[in-house]
Motif scaffolding. Sequence first.
Motif, PDB file in Angstrom:
ATOM      1  N   PRO A 239      -0.239 -54.625  59.230  1.00 32.56           N
ATOM      2  CA  PRO A 239      -0.477 -55.088  60.411  1.00 32.56           C
ATOM      3  C   PRO A 239       0.983 -55.243  61.267  1.00 32.56           C
ATOM      4  CG  PRO A 239      -0.812 -56.870  59.029  1.00 32.56           C
ATOM      5  CD  PRO A 239      -0.824 -55.661  58.429  1.00 32.56           C
ATOM      6  N   ALA A 240       1.166 -55.121  62.399  1.00 33.30           N
ATOM      7  CA  ALA A 240       2.405 -55.126  63.295  1.00 33.30           C
ATOM      8  C   ALA A 240       2.072 -56.418  64.308  1.00 33.30           C
ATOM      9  CB  ALA A 240       2.488 -53.978  63.860  1.00 33.30           C
ATOM     10  N   PHE A 241       3.266 -57.113  64.316  1.00 31.30           N
ATOM     11  CA  PHE A 241       2.987 -58.299  65.256  1.00 31.30           C
ATOM     12  C   PHE A 241       4.299 -58.322  66.113  1.00 31.30           C
ATOM     13  CE2 PHE A 241       0.962 -59.815  61.191  1.00 31.30           C
ATOM     14  CZ  PHE A 241      -0.299 -59.841  61.892  1.00 31.30           C
ATOM     15  N   HIS A 242       4.325 -59.012  67.220  1.00 31.74           N
ATOM     16  CA  HIS A 242       5.547 -59.363  68.140  1.00 31.74           C
ATOM     17  C   HIS A 242       5.918 -61.082  67.383  1.00 31.74           C
ATOM     18  CE1 HIS A 242       5.276 -55.818  70.437  1.00 31.74           C
ATOM     19  NE2 HIS A 242       3.925 -56.067  70.788  1.00 31.74           N
ATOM     20  N   ILE A 243       7.076 -61.258  67.773  1.00 28.85           N
ATOM     21  CA  ILE A 243       7.581 -62.659  67.440  1.00 28.85           C
ATOM     22  C   ILE A 243       6.922 -63.502  67.831  1.00 28.85           C
ATOM     23  CG2 ILE A 243       9.259 -62.730  69.123  1.00 28.85           C
ATOM     24  CD1 ILE A 243       9.893 -63.639  65.454  1.00 28.85           C
ATOM     25  N   ALA A 244       6.051 -63.606  69.168  1.00 27.52           N
ATOM     26  CA  ALA A 244       5.313 -64.693  69.950  1.00 27.52           C
ATOM     27  C   ALA A 244       4.078 -64.695  68.920  1.00 27.52           C
ATOM     28  CB  ALA A 244       5.212 -64.397  71.154  1.00 27.52           C
ATOM     29  N   ASP A 245       3.550 -63.570  68.394  1.00 27.72           N
ATOM     30  CA  ASP A 245       2.211 -63.603  67.535  1.00 27.72           C
ATOM     31  C   ASP A 245       2.396 -64.718  66.366  1.00 27.72           C
ATOM     32  OD1 ASP A 245       1.199 -61.838  69.331  1.00 27.72           O
ATOM     33  OD2 ASP A 245       1.896 -60.109  68.045  1.00 27.72           O
ATOM     34  N   LEU A 246       3.225 -64.687  65.861  1.00 25.52           N
ATOM     35  CA  LEU A 246       3.489 -65.632  64.711  1.00 25.52           C
ATOM     36  C   LEU A 246       3.411 -67.195  65.077  1.00 25.52           C
ATOM     37  CD1 LEU A 246       6.328 -63.664  62.932  1.00 25.52           C
ATOM     38  CD2 LEU A 246       3.886 -63.489  62.756  1.00 25.52           C
ATOM     39  N   GLU A 247       3.535 -67.423  66.347  1.00 23.40           N
ATOM     40  CA  GLU A 247       3.389 -68.808  66.705  1.00 23.40           C
ATOM     41  C   GLU A 247       2.103 -69.320  65.984  1.00 23.40           C
ATOM     42  OE1 GLU A 247       4.577 -70.146  70.454  1.00 23.40           O
ATOM     43  OE2 GLU A 247       5.918 -68.375  70.685  1.00 23.40           O
TER      44      GLU A 247
ATOM     45  N   SER B 222      -4.485 -64.994  55.082  1.00 21.68           N
ATOM     46  CA  SER B 222      -3.493 -64.085  54.566  1.00 21.68           C
ATOM     47  C   SER B 222      -3.051 -63.193  55.878  1.00 21.68           C
ATOM     48  CB  SER B 222      -3.977 -63.394  53.630  1.00 21.68           C
ATOM     49  OG  SER B 222      -4.924 -62.214  54.467  1.00 21.68           O
ATOM     50  N   VAL B 223      -1.699 -62.741  55.661  1.00 27.23           N
ATOM     51  CA  VAL B 223      -1.562 -61.947  56.858  1.00 27.23           C
ATOM     52  C   VAL B 223      -2.523 -60.694  57.255  1.00 27.23           C
ATOM     53  CG1 VAL B 223       0.310 -59.923  57.482  1.00 27.23           C
ATOM     54  CG2 VAL B 223       0.931 -62.027  56.315  1.00 27.23           C
ATOM     55  N   THR B 224      -3.095 -60.216  56.361  1.00 25.14           N
ATOM     56  CA  THR B 224      -4.066 -59.229  56.583  1.00 25.14           C
ATOM     57  C   THR B 224      -5.209 -59.731  57.597  1.00 25.14           C
ATOM     58  OG1 THR B 224      -3.654 -57.903  54.693  1.00 25.14           O
ATOM     59  CG2 THR B 224      -5.947 -57.560  55.616  1.00 25.14           C
ATOM     60  N   GLN B 225      -5.749 -60.974  57.135  1.00 24.51           N
ATOM     61  CA  GLN B 225      -6.718 -61.646  57.937  1.00 24.51           C
ATOM     62  C   GLN B 225      -5.958 -61.955  59.135  1.00 24.51           C
ATOM     63  OE1 GLN B 225      -7.146 -64.766  54.928  1.00 24.51           O
ATOM     64  NE2 GLN B 225      -9.108 -64.116  54.081  1.00 24.51           N
ATOM     65  N   PHE B 226      -5.094 -62.363  59.393  1.00 26.32           N
ATOM     66  CA  PHE B 226      -4.240 -62.938  60.683  1.00 26.32           C
ATOM     67  C   PHE B 226      -4.363 -61.582  61.304  1.00 26.32           C
ATOM     68  CE2 PHE B 226      -0.591 -63.682  63.156  1.00 26.32           C
ATOM     69  CZ  PHE B 226      -1.245 -64.502  64.100  1.00 26.32           C
ATOM     70  N   GLY B 227      -4.056 -60.460  60.830  1.00 30.25           N
ATOM     71  CA  GLY B 227      -4.091 -59.234  61.668  1.00 30.25           C
ATOM     72  C   GLY B 227      -5.394 -58.710  62.368  1.00 30.25           C
ATOM     73  N   VAL B 228      -6.341 -58.881  61.318  1.00 31.15           N
ATOM     74  CA  VAL B 228      -7.763 -58.655  61.991  1.00 31.15           C
ATOM     75  C   VAL B 228      -8.118 -59.595  62.802  1.00 31.15           C
ATOM     76  CG1 VAL B 228     -10.165 -58.667  61.080  1.00 31.15           C
ATOM     77  CG2 VAL B 228      -8.461 -57.841  59.658  1.00 31.15           C
ATOM     78  N   LYS B 229      -7.891 -60.707  62.944  1.00 35.08           N
ATOM     79  CA  LYS B 229      -8.463 -61.931  64.004  1.00 35.08           C
ATOM     80  C   LYS B 229      -7.705 -61.398  65.233  1.00 35.08           C
ATOM     81  CE  LYS B 229      -9.406 -65.765  61.092  1.00 35.08           C
ATOM     82  NZ  LYS B 229      -9.177 -67.156  60.776  1.00 35.08           N
ATOM     83  N   LEU B 230      -6.453 -60.925  65.124  1.00 34.28           N
ATOM     84  CA  LEU B 230      -5.603 -60.786  66.208  1.00 34.28           C
ATOM     85  C   LEU B 230      -5.762 -59.430  66.851  1.00 34.28           C
ATOM     86  CD1 LEU B 230      -3.695 -63.069  67.596  1.00 34.28           C
ATOM     87  CD2 LEU B 230      -1.689 -61.680  66.577  1.00 34.28           C
ATOM     88  N   LYS B 231      -6.396 -58.673  66.152  1.00 35.22           N
ATOM     89  CA  LYS B 231      -6.780 -57.166  66.434  1.00 35.22           C
ATOM     90  C   LYS B 231      -5.431 -56.551  66.480  1.00 35.22           C
ATOM     91  CE  LYS B 231     -11.311 -57.839  68.499  1.00 35.22           C
ATOM     92  NZ  LYS B 231     -11.944 -57.747  69.849  1.00 35.22           N
ATOM     93  N   ALA B 232      -4.387 -56.900  65.481  1.00 36.99           N
ATOM     94  CA  ALA B 232      -2.878 -56.039  65.647  1.00 36.99           C
ATOM     95  C   ALA B 232      -3.006 -54.700  65.099  1.00 36.99           C
ATOM     96  CB  ALA B 232      -2.196 -56.844  64.652  1.00 36.99           C
ATOM     97  N   PRO B 233      -2.372 -53.939  65.901  1.00 38.30           N
ATOM     98  CA  PRO B 233      -2.207 -52.574  65.573  1.00 38.30           C
ATOM     99  C   PRO B 233      -1.615 -52.295  64.109  1.00 38.30           C
ATOM    100  CG  PRO B 233      -0.442 -53.108  67.037  1.00 38.30           C
ATOM    101  CD  PRO B 233      -1.342 -54.337  66.993  1.00 38.30           C
ATOM    102  N   LEU B 234      -1.929 -51.222  63.316  1.00 44.48           N
ATOM    103  CA  LEU B 234      -1.426 -51.034  62.058  1.00 44.48           C
ATOM    104  C   LEU B 234      -0.024 -50.276  62.110  1.00 44.48           C
ATOM    105  CD1 LEU B 234      -4.651 -50.270  60.262  1.00 44.48           C
ATOM    106  CD2 LEU B 234      -3.454 -52.514  60.521  1.00 44.48           C
ATOM    107  N   MET B 235       0.827 -50.302  61.202  1.00 40.94           N
ATOM    108  CA  MET B 235       1.948 -49.393  61.357  1.00 40.94           C
ATOM    109  C   MET B 235       2.346 -48.989  59.812  1.00 40.94           C
ATOM    110  SD  MET B 235       5.845 -50.607  62.754  1.00 40.94           S
ATOM    111  CE  MET B 235       5.448 -50.464  64.504  1.00 40.94           C
ATOM    112  N   GLU B 236       2.831 -47.878  59.728  1.00 41.89           N
ATOM    113  CA  GLU B 236       3.074 -47.379  58.490  1.00 41.89           C
ATOM    114  C   GLU B 236       3.996 -48.046  57.578  1.00 41.89           C
ATOM    115  OE1 GLU B 236       4.973 -43.310  57.384  1.00 41.89           O
ATOM    116  OE2 GLU B 236       2.989 -42.692  57.331  1.00 41.89           O
ATOM    117  N   TYR B 237       4.052 -48.486  56.610  1.00 41.74           N
ATOM    118  CA  TYR B 237       5.337 -49.111  55.872  1.00 41.74           C
ATOM    119  C   TYR B 237       5.051 -48.353  54.556  1.00 41.74           C
ATOM    120  CZ  TYR B 237       6.648 -52.405  52.097  1.00 41.74           C
ATOM    121  OH  TYR B 237       7.369 -53.012  51.187  1.00 41.74           O
ATOM    122  N   ARG B 238       6.465 -47.918  54.065  1.00 39.26           N
ATOM    123  CA  ARG B 238       6.660 -47.264  53.025  1.00 39.26           C
ATOM    124  C   ARG B 238       7.544 -47.999  51.998  1.00 39.26           C
ATOM    125  NH1 ARG B 238       6.531 -41.580  53.599  1.00 39.26           N
ATOM    126  NH2 ARG B 238       6.262 -40.914  55.685  1.00 39.26           N
TER     127      ARG B 238
END
Length: 233
Positions: A99-107, A115-131
């Motif tokens: 999940p990809a967030f902006h700094i304001a999302d983390l408030e 978990s970060v994954t659960q938070f991303g789902v709730k926020l409907k955050a876009p996904l970004m490729e992580y290597r």
Amino acid sequence: MKVDTGIVKAIDTYLEKNSIGYRDFADSLGISPAAITKWRKVGNGITPARWKTLFPLIRPYLPEDRIYLDDLGHEQYSSNSTHQSDYVFEPKFIPIMVPAFHIADLEKYDDTLDSVTQFGVKLKAPLMEYRPKHKDKSNVFALVLNDDQFGPVLPKNTRLFVCANERPVNGSLVVVMPHGQRPMIGTYSRTGDSYAISEITGDRSKHIAGKTRDARNAILWVFPVLYYEVVTF
């Protein structure tokens, strides 16, 4: 798909768990028993159409460290065959989507509840490729900086990859959520039983310091930055 030892073992395990013989397995797939024999030899190939049928069956028995998500979010397998042609690309890092967030999302993020994954789902955050450049790192998220708030250290269009499962080490870059304040990005230092986090903005207006035993009184959470990249255009 090139056959590797993971695929061979997964086929054998599938047959054993389901009490199926080679001939019956071949019949269920509409292929000859000779094809099954071929699939059990490292270095041989499986056509995309056959792999599409085979993969869901043996997926539970394949090595997890070879599974990754493609750009559409579908699970794929990266063969580790040493018999591959030099013309076959074997990725050094198996990309995953985070999940990809902006700094304001983390408030809004409370790591005691989600978990970060659960938070991303709730926020409907876009996904970004992580290597992944680190082994055994989970609960990773991307932090996208679309302005110059943290310049010149982190310019506009920087992407940070942050791990919510790890604790910072001395001298590392961290994302931190102080009590009663907004999230900030800073450098972490520790000397003996004392710690300090200084924001990386030019004026370093934010500074958190104290005894490590009292850190929870000042900080909701602090996560280390694994690495970052800058998109120039």
